[in-house]
Design a protein around this motif. Structure first.
Motif, PDB file in Angstrom:
ATOM      1  N   GLN A   1      12.759  25.119 128.840  1.00  0.00           N
ATOM      2  CA  GLN A   1      12.419  24.090 129.825  1.00  0.00           C
ATOM      3  C   GLN A   1      12.536  22.695 129.211  1.00  0.00           C
ATOM      4  OE1 GLN A   1       8.768  24.773 131.949  1.00  0.00           O
ATOM      5  NE2 GLN A   1       8.851  22.796 132.999  1.00  0.00           N
ATOM      6  N   VAL A   2      12.096  22.556 127.953  1.00  0.00           N
ATOM      7  CA  VAL A   2      12.237  21.263 127.272  1.00  0.00           C
ATOM      8  C   VAL A   2      13.720  20.929 127.104  1.00  0.00           C
ATOM      9  CG1 VAL A   2      11.755  19.942 125.177  1.00  0.00           C
ATOM     10  CG2 VAL A   2      10.033  21.516 126.075  1.00  0.00           C
ATOM     11  N   TYR A   3      14.506  21.937 126.714  1.00  0.00           N
ATOM     12  CA  TYR A   3      15.946  21.702 126.573  1.00  0.00           C
ATOM     13  C   TYR A   3      16.541  21.227 127.895  1.00  0.00           C
ATOM     14  CZ  TYR A   3      20.891  22.622 126.834  1.00  0.00           C
ATOM     15  OH  TYR A   3      22.237  22.472 127.068  1.00  0.00           O
ATOM     16  N   LYS A   4      16.228  21.936 128.984  1.00  0.00           N
ATOM     17  CA  LYS A   4      16.837  21.609 130.270  1.00  0.00           C
ATOM     18  C   LYS A   4      16.421  20.223 130.753  1.00  0.00           C
ATOM     19  CE  LYS A   4      17.406  23.099 135.053  1.00  0.00           C
ATOM     20  NZ  LYS A   4      17.064  24.092 136.093  1.00  0.00           N
ATOM     21  N   GLU A   5      15.141  19.895 130.632  1.00  0.00           N
ATOM     22  CA  GLU A   5      14.644  18.638 131.191  1.00  0.00           C
ATOM     23  C   GLU A   5      14.848  17.434 130.274  1.00  0.00           C
ATOM     24  OE1 GLU A   5      10.712  18.850 132.830  1.00  0.00           O
ATOM     25  OE2 GLU A   5      11.018  20.856 133.637  1.00  0.00           O
TER      26      GLU A   5
ATOM     27  N   ALA B   1      10.966  17.861 112.312  1.00  0.00           N
ATOM     28  CA  ALA B   1      10.612  16.582 111.701  1.00  0.00           C
ATOM     29  C   ALA B   1      11.360  15.432 112.365  1.00  0.00           C
ATOM     30  CB  ALA B   1      10.908  16.616 110.204  1.00  0.00           C
ATOM     31  N   LEU B   2      12.636  15.670 112.687  1.00  0.00           N
ATOM     32  CA  LEU B   2      13.432  14.625 113.324  1.00  0.00           C
ATOM     33  C   LEU B   2      12.871  14.260 114.697  1.00  0.00           C
ATOM     34  CD1 LEU B   2      16.205  13.038 112.969  1.00  0.00           C
ATOM     35  CD2 LEU B   2      17.134  14.760 114.523  1.00  0.00           C
ATOM     36  N   LEU B   3      12.498  15.274 115.471  1.00  0.00           N
ATOM     37  CA  LEU B   3      12.025  15.032 116.828  1.00  0.00           C
ATOM     38  C   LEU B   3      10.726  14.230 116.872  1.00  0.00           C
ATOM     39  CD1 LEU B   3      12.835  18.457 118.531  1.00  0.00           C
ATOM     40  CD2 LEU B   3      13.783  16.226 119.146  1.00  0.00           C
ATOM     41  N   ILE B   4       9.848  14.484 115.917  1.00  0.00           N
ATOM     42  CA  ILE B   4       8.564  13.780 115.951  1.00  0.00           C
ATOM     43  C   ILE B   4       8.484  12.658 114.915  1.00  0.00           C
ATOM     44  CG2 ILE B   4       7.393  15.869 116.772  1.00  0.00           C
ATOM     45  CD1 ILE B   4       6.169  16.128 113.964  1.00  0.00           C
ATOM     46  N   GLY B   5       9.592  12.408 114.214  1.00  0.00           N
ATOM     47  CA  GLY B   5       9.568  11.451 113.107  1.00  0.00           C
ATOM     48  C   GLY B   5       9.918  10.020 113.456  1.00  0.00           C
ATOM     49  N   TYR B   6      10.195   9.725 114.713  1.00  0.00           N
ATOM     50  CA  TYR B   6      10.530   8.346 115.088  1.00  0.00           C
ATOM     51  C   TYR B   6       9.345   7.422 114.839  1.00  0.00           C
ATOM     52  CZ  TYR B   6      14.786   9.893 117.466  1.00  0.00           C
ATOM     53  OH  TYR B   6      16.026  10.402 117.754  1.00  0.00           O
ATOM     54  N   SER B   7       9.642   6.252 114.327  1.00  0.00           N
ATOM     55  CA  SER B   7       8.586   5.259 114.074  1.00  0.00           C
ATOM     56  C   SER B   7       9.214   3.869 114.034  1.00  0.00           C
ATOM     57  CB  SER B   7       7.876   5.553 112.737  1.00  0.00           C
ATOM     58  OG  SER B   7       8.791   5.457 111.654  1.00  0.00           O
ATOM     59  N   ASP B   8       8.368   2.864 113.940  1.00  0.00           N
ATOM     60  CA  ASP B   8       8.879   1.506 113.782  1.00  0.00           C
ATOM     61  C   ASP B   8       9.469   1.346 112.393  1.00  0.00           C
ATOM     62  OD1 ASP B   8       8.025   0.828 116.334  1.00  0.00           O
ATOM     63  OD2 ASP B   8       6.047   0.172 115.613  1.00  0.00           O
ATOM     64  N   ALA B   9      10.548   0.623 112.305  1.00  0.00           N
ATOM     65  CA  ALA B   9      11.175   0.385 111.004  1.00  0.00           C
ATOM     66  C   ALA B   9      10.311  -0.533 110.153  1.00  0.00           C
ATOM     67  CB  ALA B   9      12.555  -0.229 111.198  1.00  0.00           C
ATOM     68  N   PRO B  10      10.239  -0.279 108.844  1.00  0.00           N
ATOM     69  CA  PRO B  10       9.503  -1.188 107.958  1.00  0.00           C
ATOM     70  C   PRO B  10      10.070  -2.607 108.055  1.00  0.00           C
ATOM     71  CG  PRO B  10      10.106   0.839 106.817  1.00  0.00           C
ATOM     72  CD  PRO B  10      10.838   0.853 108.118  1.00  0.00           C
ATOM     73  N   ALA B  11       9.248  -3.552 107.754  1.00  0.00           N
ATOM     74  CA  ALA B  11       9.666  -4.953 107.868  1.00  0.00           C
ATOM     75  C   ALA B  11      10.863  -5.256 106.975  1.00  0.00           C
ATOM     76  CB  ALA B  11       8.495  -5.868 107.505  1.00  0.00           C
TER      77      ALA B  11
ATOM     78  N   LEU C   1      11.370  12.683 122.916  1.00  0.00           N
ATOM     79  CA  LEU C   1      10.023  13.056 123.342  1.00  0.00           C
ATOM     80  C   LEU C   1       9.148  11.812 123.235  1.00  0.00           C
ATOM     81  CD1 LEU C   1       9.775  16.485 121.453  1.00  0.00           C
ATOM     82  CD2 LEU C   1      10.364  16.081 123.862  1.00  0.00           C
ATOM     83  N   VAL C   2       8.860  11.214 124.367  1.00  0.00           N
ATOM     84  CA  VAL C   2       8.215   9.900 124.350  1.00  0.00           C
ATOM     85  C   VAL C   2       6.718   9.946 124.640  1.00  0.00           C
ATOM     86  CG1 VAL C   2      10.337   8.701 124.948  1.00  0.00           C
ATOM     87  CG2 VAL C   2       8.860   9.544 126.770  1.00  0.00           C
ATOM     88  N   SER C   3       6.233  11.032 125.249  1.00  0.00           N
ATOM     89  CA  SER C   3       4.810  11.078 125.574  1.00  0.00           C
ATOM     90  C   SER C   3       4.350  12.514 125.801  1.00  0.00           C
ATOM     91  CB  SER C   3       4.518  10.251 126.839  1.00  0.00           C
ATOM     92  OG  SER C   3       5.174  10.821 127.964  1.00  0.00           O
ATOM     93  N   ASP C   4       3.061  12.745 125.614  1.00  0.00           N
ATOM     94  CA  ASP C   4       2.482  14.035 125.941  1.00  0.00           C
ATOM     95  C   ASP C   4       2.610  14.266 127.448  1.00  0.00           C
ATOM     96  OD1 ASP C   4       1.777  14.201 123.286  1.00  0.00           O
ATOM     97  OD2 ASP C   4      -0.343  13.722 123.598  1.00  0.00           O
TER      98      ASP C   4
ATOM     99  N   THR D   1       1.919  18.647 124.324  1.00  0.00           N
ATOM    100  CA  THR D   1       1.937  17.492 123.437  1.00  0.00           C
ATOM    101  C   THR D   1       3.349  17.316 122.884  1.00  0.00           C
ATOM    102  OG1 THR D   1       1.393  18.835 121.500  1.00  0.00           O
ATOM    103  CG2 THR D   1      -0.458  17.924 122.764  1.00  0.00           C
ATOM    104  N   LYS D   2       3.618  16.165 122.317  1.00  0.00           N
ATOM    105  CA  LYS D   2       4.943  15.943 121.738  1.00  0.00           C
ATOM    106  C   LYS D   2       5.219  16.958 120.624  1.00  0.00           C
ATOM    107  CE  LYS D   2       4.547  11.490 120.833  1.00  0.00           C
ATOM    108  NZ  LYS D   2       4.947  10.131 120.393  1.00  0.00           N
ATOM    109  N   ALA D   3       4.214  17.237 119.803  1.00  0.00           N
ATOM    110  CA  ALA D   3       4.396  18.200 118.719  1.00  0.00           C
ATOM    111  C   ALA D   3       4.680  19.593 119.262  1.00  0.00           C
ATOM    112  CB  ALA D   3       3.159  18.223 117.824  1.00  0.00           C
ATOM    113  N   GLN D   4       3.970  19.993 120.322  1.00  0.00           N
ATOM    114  CA  GLN D   4       4.178  21.325 120.884  1.00  0.00           C
ATOM    115  C   GLN D   4       5.550  21.435 121.548  1.00  0.00           C
ATOM    116  OE1 GLN D   4       1.804  24.047 120.712  1.00  0.00           O
ATOM    117  NE2 GLN D   4       3.761  25.032 121.163  1.00  0.00           N
ATOM    118  N   MET D   5       5.948  20.411 122.275  1.00  0.00           N
ATOM    119  CA  MET D   5       7.268  20.426 122.896  1.00  0.00           C
ATOM    120  C   MET D   5       8.360  20.491 121.831  1.00  0.00           C
ATOM    121  SD  MET D   5       6.977  17.824 126.176  1.00  0.00           S
ATOM    122  CE  MET D   5       6.245  16.448 125.256  1.00  0.00           C
ATOM    123  N   ALA D   6       8.173  19.771 120.725  1.00  0.00           N
ATOM    124  CA  ALA D   6       9.153  19.794 119.642  1.00  0.00           C
ATOM    125  C   ALA D   6       9.242  21.185 119.035  1.00  0.00           C
ATOM    126  CB  ALA D   6       8.777  18.765 118.573  1.00  0.00           C
ATOM    127  N   ARG D   7       8.100  21.814 118.763  1.00  0.00           N
ATOM    128  CA  ARG D   7       8.101  23.159 118.187  1.00  0.00           C
ATOM    129  C   ARG D   7       8.795  24.147 119.121  1.00  0.00           C
ATOM    130  NH1 ARG D   7       5.282  24.226 113.701  1.00  0.00           N
ATOM    131  NH2 ARG D   7       5.405  26.444 114.175  1.00  0.00           N
TER     132      ARG D   7
END
Length: 246
Positions: free
Chosen positions: A41-45, A141-151, A176-179, A192-198
């Motif tokens: 379902q995550v793949y399809k949506e 790790a890639l799916l949940i690893g997005y973050s702001d870039a260091p300065a 994956l932008v939100s729970d 959750t984002k972690a559960q959807m990623a798993r």
């Protein structure tokens, strides 16, 4: 959207993904059927907006060892997709999918895919879990690893920062932008984002190795057979040579 592994490069070394615990690991590991269904379902949506799975047929979704949707569910899933065909006049057309069809690509060709993704080509996800080092751990790790870039990091326009991607710059925005981004039937874990990623990683692992459970079962059976054969050969040897004077 989806697990994109195409980006503008860089020389920054990718961070090694932390090891995860997966249900299919070990000689007796198996896939979690409900997890695979949620992952589909995550793949399809989420992922299917940009990524194809050209080596997976709809009928695989109901076969043993996978998500094991019922035949009716599988046929309904197939029919929910439009696949390219040629009509009676020889012109390009679309029709509802059938169990024999493979997951269609969201784009007509690579040029169209690049045009829609800032010139990055979204890879096919059929075997991505086996094609990348650390496979499922890396994808998670890639799916949940997005973050702001260091300065101090110079992020190119249109790219996103992800320390697990080579160069730390990836053309795919966070998929994956939100729970609660995907709604699962009652009785399933919180999305959750972690559960959807798993879950989607589990689905991609099954797609890459759909005969995993069958292979493991065969391996255990072969080992048991060889052990039994060794015992029988030992006693046969003892019987045949018991009267021989060494």
């Amino acid at each position: 959207a989806g697990v994109a592994l195409a980006s503008e490069g860089g020389d920054t070394e990718a961070k090694h993904p932390p090891a995860q615990s997966w249900s299919w690991e070990g000689p007796f590991g198996t896939f979690d059927r409900q997890q695979l269904q949620r992952g589909y379902q995550v793949y399809k949506e989420v992922c299917a907006v940009c990524h194809a799975m050209e080596f997976v047929s709809f009928r695989n979704l109901s076969q043993p060892g996978g998500p094991e949707f019922t035949d009716a569910q599988m046929k309904a899933i197939a029919a929910s997709f439009q696949v390219p065909t040629i009509d009676e006049r020889g012109e390009a057309a679309q029709r509802a999918g059938t169990p024999a069809d493979r997951f269609p690509s969201p784009f007509a060709n690579e040029t169209a895919a690049r045009a829609a993704n800032n010139n990055a080509y979204p890879p096919d996800l059929s075997v991505i879990a086996k094609a990348r080092e650390a496979g499922p751990d890396y994808l998670y790790a890639l799916l949940i690893g997005y973050s702001d870039a260091p300065a101090s990091f110079s992020l190119l326009p249109g790219l996103s920062y992800n320390p697990y991607f080579p160069g730390h710059q990836i053309a795919m925005p966070p998929p994956l932008v939100s729970d609660g981004q995907v709604t699962w039937p009652e009785g399933n874990p919180t999305a959750t984002k972690a559960q959807m990623a798993r879950d989607v990683v589990a689905f991609m692992m099954w797609a890459a190795e759909p005969k995993l459970e069958e292979r493991k079962t065969m391996g255990v059976q072969v080992i048991i057979f060889l052990l039994a054969l060794s015992v029988l050969l030992y006693f046969a040897y003892k019987r045949l040579w018991r009267d021989i004077d060494h």
